[in-house]
Design an enzyme around this catalytic site. Structure first.
Site, mmCIF file in Angstrom:
data_model
loop_
_atom_site.group_PDB
_atom_site.id
_atom_site.type_symbol
_atom_site.label_atom_id
_atom_site.label_comp_id
_atom_site.label_asym_id
_atom_site.label_seq_id
_atom_site.Cartn_x
_atom_site.Cartn_y
_atom_site.Cartn_z
ATOM 1 N N GLU A 122 -58.015 35.490 6.665
ATOM 2 C CA GLU A 122 -57.591 36.603 5.810
ATOM 3 C C GLU A 122 -58.774 37.045 4.953
ATOM 4 O O GLU A 122 -59.430 36.228 4.322
ATOM 5 C CB GLU A 122 -56.410 36.162 4.946
ATOM 6 C CG GLU A 122 -56.069 37.071 3.783
ATOM 7 C CD GLU A 122 -55.726 38.508 4.166
ATOM 8 O OE1 GLU A 122 -54.924 38.719 5.080
ATOM 9 O OE2 GLU A 122 -56.310 39.436 3.534
ATOM 10 N N GLN A 123 -58.991 38.351 4.910
ATOM 11 C CA GLN A 123 -60.149 38.855 4.158
ATOM 12 C C GLN A 123 -59.989 38.733 2.638
ATOM 13 O O GLN A 123 -60.963 38.618 1.907
ATOM 14 C CB GLN A 123 -60.431 40.298 4.521
ATOM 15 C CG GLN A 123 -59.360 41.279 4.078
ATOM 16 C CD GLN A 123 -59.631 42.716 4.515
ATOM 17 O OE1 GLN A 123 -60.603 42.974 5.208
ATOM 18 N NE2 GLN A 123 -58.784 43.637 4.105
ATOM 19 N N ARG A 145 -41.766 41.906 -2.097
ATOM 20 C CA ARG A 145 -42.742 41.488 -1.075
ATOM 21 C C ARG A 145 -43.452 40.206 -1.458
ATOM 22 O O ARG A 145 -43.707 39.345 -0.614
ATOM 23 C CB ARG A 145 -43.827 42.555 -0.910
ATOM 24 C CG ARG A 145 -43.467 43.664 -0.005
ATOM 25 C CD ARG A 145 -44.522 44.742 -0.115
ATOM 26 N NE ARG A 145 -44.116 45.883 0.641
ATOM 27 C CZ ARG A 145 -44.483 46.113 1.903
ATOM 28 N NH1 ARG A 145 -45.296 45.291 2.524
ATOM 29 N NH2 ARG A 145 -44.052 47.169 2.535
ATOM 30 N N TYR A 196 -33.332 50.043 -4.694
ATOM 31 C CA TYR A 196 -32.484 48.863 -4.458
ATOM 32 C C TYR A 196 -32.978 47.717 -5.326
ATOM 33 O O TYR A 196 -34.139 47.702 -5.758
ATOM 34 C CB TYR A 196 -32.481 48.462 -2.969
ATOM 35 C CG TYR A 196 -33.842 48.339 -2.310
ATOM 36 C CD1 TYR A 196 -34.591 47.168 -2.388
ATOM 37 C CD2 TYR A 196 -34.388 49.408 -1.590
ATOM 38 C CE1 TYR A 196 -35.827 47.059 -1.763
ATOM 39 C CE2 TYR A 196 -35.620 49.312 -0.973
ATOM 40 C CZ TYR A 196 -36.333 48.126 -1.054
ATOM 41 O OH TYR A 196 -37.554 48.019 -0.450
ATOM 42 N N ASP A 216 -48.787 46.313 12.243
ATOM 43 C CA ASP A 216 -49.375 47.634 11.992
ATOM 44 C C ASP A 216 -50.699 47.824 12.727
ATOM 45 O O ASP A 216 -51.145 48.962 12.902
ATOM 46 C CB ASP A 216 -49.616 47.833 10.488
ATOM 47 C CG ASP A 216 -48.354 48.232 9.737
ATOM 48 O OD1 ASP A 216 -47.275 48.213 10.347
ATOM 49 O OD2 ASP A 216 -48.459 48.552 8.535
HETATM 50 C C1 LIG Z 1 -43.790 52.424 1.033
HETATM 51 C C2 LIG Z 1 -43.557 51.465 2.148
HETATM 52 C C3 LIG Z 1 -42.323 50.823 2.261
HETATM 53 C C4 LIG Z 1 -42.083 49.945 3.321
HETATM 54 N N1 LIG Z 1 -40.848 49.345 3.417
HETATM 55 C C5 LIG Z 1 -40.589 48.523 4.469
HETATM 56 C C6 LIG Z 1 -39.310 47.892 4.567
HETATM 57 O O1 LIG Z 1 -38.449 48.051 3.713
HETATM 58 N N2 LIG Z 1 -39.084 47.066 5.643
HETATM 59 C C7 LIG Z 1 -40.034 46.853 6.618
HETATM 60 O O2 LIG Z 1 -39.777 46.109 7.583
HETATM 61 N N3 LIG Z 1 -41.264 47.447 6.529
HETATM 62 C C8 LIG Z 1 -41.566 48.258 5.480
HETATM 63 N N4 LIG Z 1 -42.799 48.832 5.366
HETATM 64 C C9 LIG Z 1 -43.818 48.570 6.422
HETATM 65 C C10 LIG Z 1 -44.559 47.266 6.190
HETATM 66 O O3 LIG Z 1 -45.074 47.216 4.890
HETATM 67 C C11 LIG Z 1 -45.699 47.084 7.188
HETATM 68 O O4 LIG Z 1 -45.282 47.470 8.461
HETATM 69 C C12 LIG Z 1 -46.151 45.620 7.216
HETATM 70 O O5 LIG Z 1 -46.720 45.261 5.982
HETATM 71 C C13 LIG Z 1 -47.153 45.393 8.347
HETATM 72 O O6 LIG Z 1 -47.527 44.039 8.343
HETATM 73 P P1 LIG Z 1 -48.887 43.591 9.052
HETATM 74 O O7 LIG Z 1 -48.968 42.109 8.842
HETATM 75 O O8 LIG Z 1 -48.967 44.127 10.435
HETATM 76 O O9 LIG Z 1 -50.051 44.339 8.241
HETATM 77 P P2 LIG Z 1 -50.447 44.232 6.712
HETATM 78 O O10 LIG Z 1 -49.256 43.930 5.866
HETATM 79 O O11 LIG Z 1 -51.242 45.464 6.418
HETATM 80 O O12 LIG Z 1 -51.396 42.958 6.650
HETATM 81 C C14 LIG Z 1 -52.688 42.973 7.231
HETATM 82 C C15 LIG Z 1 -53.507 41.850 6.632
HETATM 83 O O13 LIG Z 1 -54.749 41.779 7.314
HETATM 84 C C16 LIG Z 1 -55.792 41.620 6.369
HETATM 85 N N5 LIG Z 1 -57.018 42.159 6.984
HETATM 86 C C17 LIG Z 1 -57.326 43.447 7.257
HETATM 87 N N6 LIG Z 1 -58.524 43.544 7.870
HETATM 88 C C18 LIG Z 1 -58.991 42.271 7.997
HETATM 89 C C19 LIG Z 1 -60.176 41.717 8.562
HETATM 90 N N7 LIG Z 1 -61.133 42.485 9.116
HETATM 91 N N8 LIG Z 1 -60.341 40.359 8.529
HETATM 92 C C20 LIG Z 1 -59.373 39.555 7.978
HETATM 93 N N9 LIG Z 1 -58.230 40.041 7.410
HETATM 94 C C21 LIG Z 1 -58.035 41.380 7.443
HETATM 95 C C22 LIG Z 1 -55.321 42.409 5.158
HETATM 96 O O14 LIG Z 1 -55.982 41.979 3.968
HETATM 97 C C23 LIG Z 1 -53.828 42.069 5.151
HETATM 98 O O15 LIG Z 1 -53.538 40.886 4.438
HETATM 99 C C24 LIG Z 1 -43.087 49.697 4.302
HETATM 100 C C25 LIG Z 1 -44.334 50.316 4.167
HETATM 101 C C26 LIG Z 1 -44.567 51.186 3.109
HETATM 102 C C27 LIG Z 1 -45.914 51.848 3.009
#
Ligand SMILES: Cc1cc2nc3c(=O)[nH]c(=O)nc-3n(C[C@H](O)[C@H](O)[C@H](O)COP(=O)(O)OP(=O)(O)OC[C@H]3O[C@@H](n4cnc5c(N)ncnc54)[C@H](O)[C@@H]3O)c2cc1C
Length: 411
Positions: free
Chosen positions: A45-46, A119, A225, A303
């Protein structure tokens, strides 16, 4: 250049339970699923610590199914708040467009409840469940090389690591995705989110029900909520905006812009925004579905491969599902990692692509100006056959991502 001795095993040293896996990104996704299945997992994790600035998250039953199986049911129940209903309302007079009572019904229908959670509480529960020696903070991935029988990863701090499989769970700006498929900027959706938390006692006069409320209006919508055992109210105000120059989860302030845009909205909406001390503003980006997620021994998750607008609250849920399916594919696989990753992708891609499209379509639906199309939408809502009614979300919520059945993956 430093090397993690513990950071991933070479293929020849793999545990009997399956390949070693390096996970880039310590977000919501996969590491705990992989670890619980007995795989040798290391997370890179960065950030200097796991966790995230405050906001809420709706954990739908499909995500709760996975999290319960990972042993997090108690942690979710401790601070998560099950909504008593979904309540969709009109922006100005607050008229109910659809109210779906939920108390117990999601659990009865799908076997697992819905939680509204902070979160930070969910991330803390996930982080607590991961042994500290599995998580390498301050490790920003900069490069990777697939050597055929293992993958080498390099980090900005000079460290490097090896694993049989590398998973890019590094979010919408995924470096792993860029390294696999070339750089491509995400698409600005024309929407900006203002997210805030309000101590519930400040809103006592409003006598808010414990429901997830979604207010629809011209050019925007507003959701609120309770989270953290009902002690905080979380809100998200979404506004359409033509341009954006910066992307950040943690840009503070600018709530005055949202308050001005929501000035004519129902007093409840305005009162909630007025009661917050602070808000975060973030632009919302997405990408069209990728044709593929994996190359050789490297794949993507969450994502990094299927970012979507949060308008059906499924982004994190899909990252959690990805983790469960990837785990099942890797543990079921023989020595052929490429086949396991290809099966994972075939199982997941149709479902996440459909959800990306639905989320994008909701931008139009939720933001219609008053007029004939809005009236048609409201009439359709009243029939209970659109989203946020139990029947129409069934295909999302009943899905079990640990069942590796291609026929169940909706196209
Ligand atoms: C306003 C809003 C409301 C939302 N509400 C919901 C909800 O109610 N329910 C739901 O299911 N989803 C919701 N989402 C979507 C959800 O937040 C994301 O889909 C989710 O956080 C994606 O998770 P992830 O682990 O793929 O990516 P992220 O949460 O973006 O995590 C990525 C991680 O990778 C790390 N990283 C990045 N680049 C590097 C690198 N080069 N080297 C090492 N580490 C790195 C980052 O620091 C981070 O910790 C919402 C989003 C938004 C914007």
């Amino acid at each position: 250049m430093g090397t993690h001795r513990a950071a991933g095993l070479r293929a020849a040293e793999a545990t009997p339970n399956g390949p070693s896996v390096g996970v880039v990104g310590g977000g919501i996704g996969a590491a705990l699923s992989l670890l619980r299945a007995g795989l040798d997992v290391q997370v890179y994790e960065q950030a200097p610590m796991l966790g995230e600035a405050g906001a809420g998250l709706q954990v739908s039953p499909n995500a709760a199914r996975v999290l319960h199986r990972l042993g997090l049911a108690d942690a979710l129940a401790r601070t998560g708040v099950p909504p008593l209903a979904w309540h969709q309302r009109r922006w100005d007079d607050g008229r109910t467009l659809l109210r779906t009572p939920l108390a117990g019904s999601l659990e009865a229908a799908f076997g697992f409840p819905q939680y509204q959670i902070h979160r930070a509480d969910l991330l803390a529960a996930l982080a607590d469940a991961l042994p500290a020696d599995r998580v390498h903070l301050d490790h920003q991935l900069t490069d990777l090389v697939d050597q055929g029988d293992h993958v080498q990863a390099r980090f900005a701090n000079g460290a490097h690591a090896e694993a049989d499989v590398l998973v890019g769970a590094d979010g919408i700006h995924s470096v792993v995705r860029s390294l696999l498929f070339g750089p491509q900027e995400p698409h600005f959706t024309g929407c900006v989110a203002y997210r805030g938390l309000v101590p519930a006692d400040r809103l006592a006069d409003l006598q808010l029900e414990v429901t997830a409320q979604l207010w629809m209006g011209p050019g925007g919508h507003f959701i609120h909520y309770f989270v953290r055992d009902r002690r905080l109210l979380c809100f998200v105000a979404i506004l359409e905006q033509g341009t954006w120059t910066r992307e950040s989860w943690t840009e503070r302030g600018h709530l005055a812009n949202a308050q001005a845009a929501f000035a004519g909205w129902h007093p409840q909406v305005r009162a909630i925004m007025a009661a917050t001390d602070d808000a975060f503003r973030t632009a919302l980006f997405d990408r069209p579905p990728l044709p593929r997620w994996s190359v050789g021994r490297v794949t993507l998750l969450g994502d990094a491969c299927h970012p979507m607008l949060p308008f059906i609250a499924q982004g994190a849920a899909q990252a959690i599902e990805d983790g469960a399916t990837l785990t099942a594919c890797l543990t079921a696989a023989g020595p052929d990692i490429g086949e396991a990753l290809s099966r994972y992708e075939r199982l997941r891609l149709p479902r996440t692509s459909r959800l990306q499209a639905l989320s994008a379509a909701n931008k139009t639906r939720l933001h219609l100006p008053d007029g004939p199309r809005q009236q048609a939408r409201d009439a359709e809502l009243a029939t209970g056959t659109t989203d946020w009614s139990v029947g129409t979300v069934a295909w999302i919520y009943e899905h079990d991502p640990a069942i590796l059945d291609l026929a169940r993956s909706p196209a």
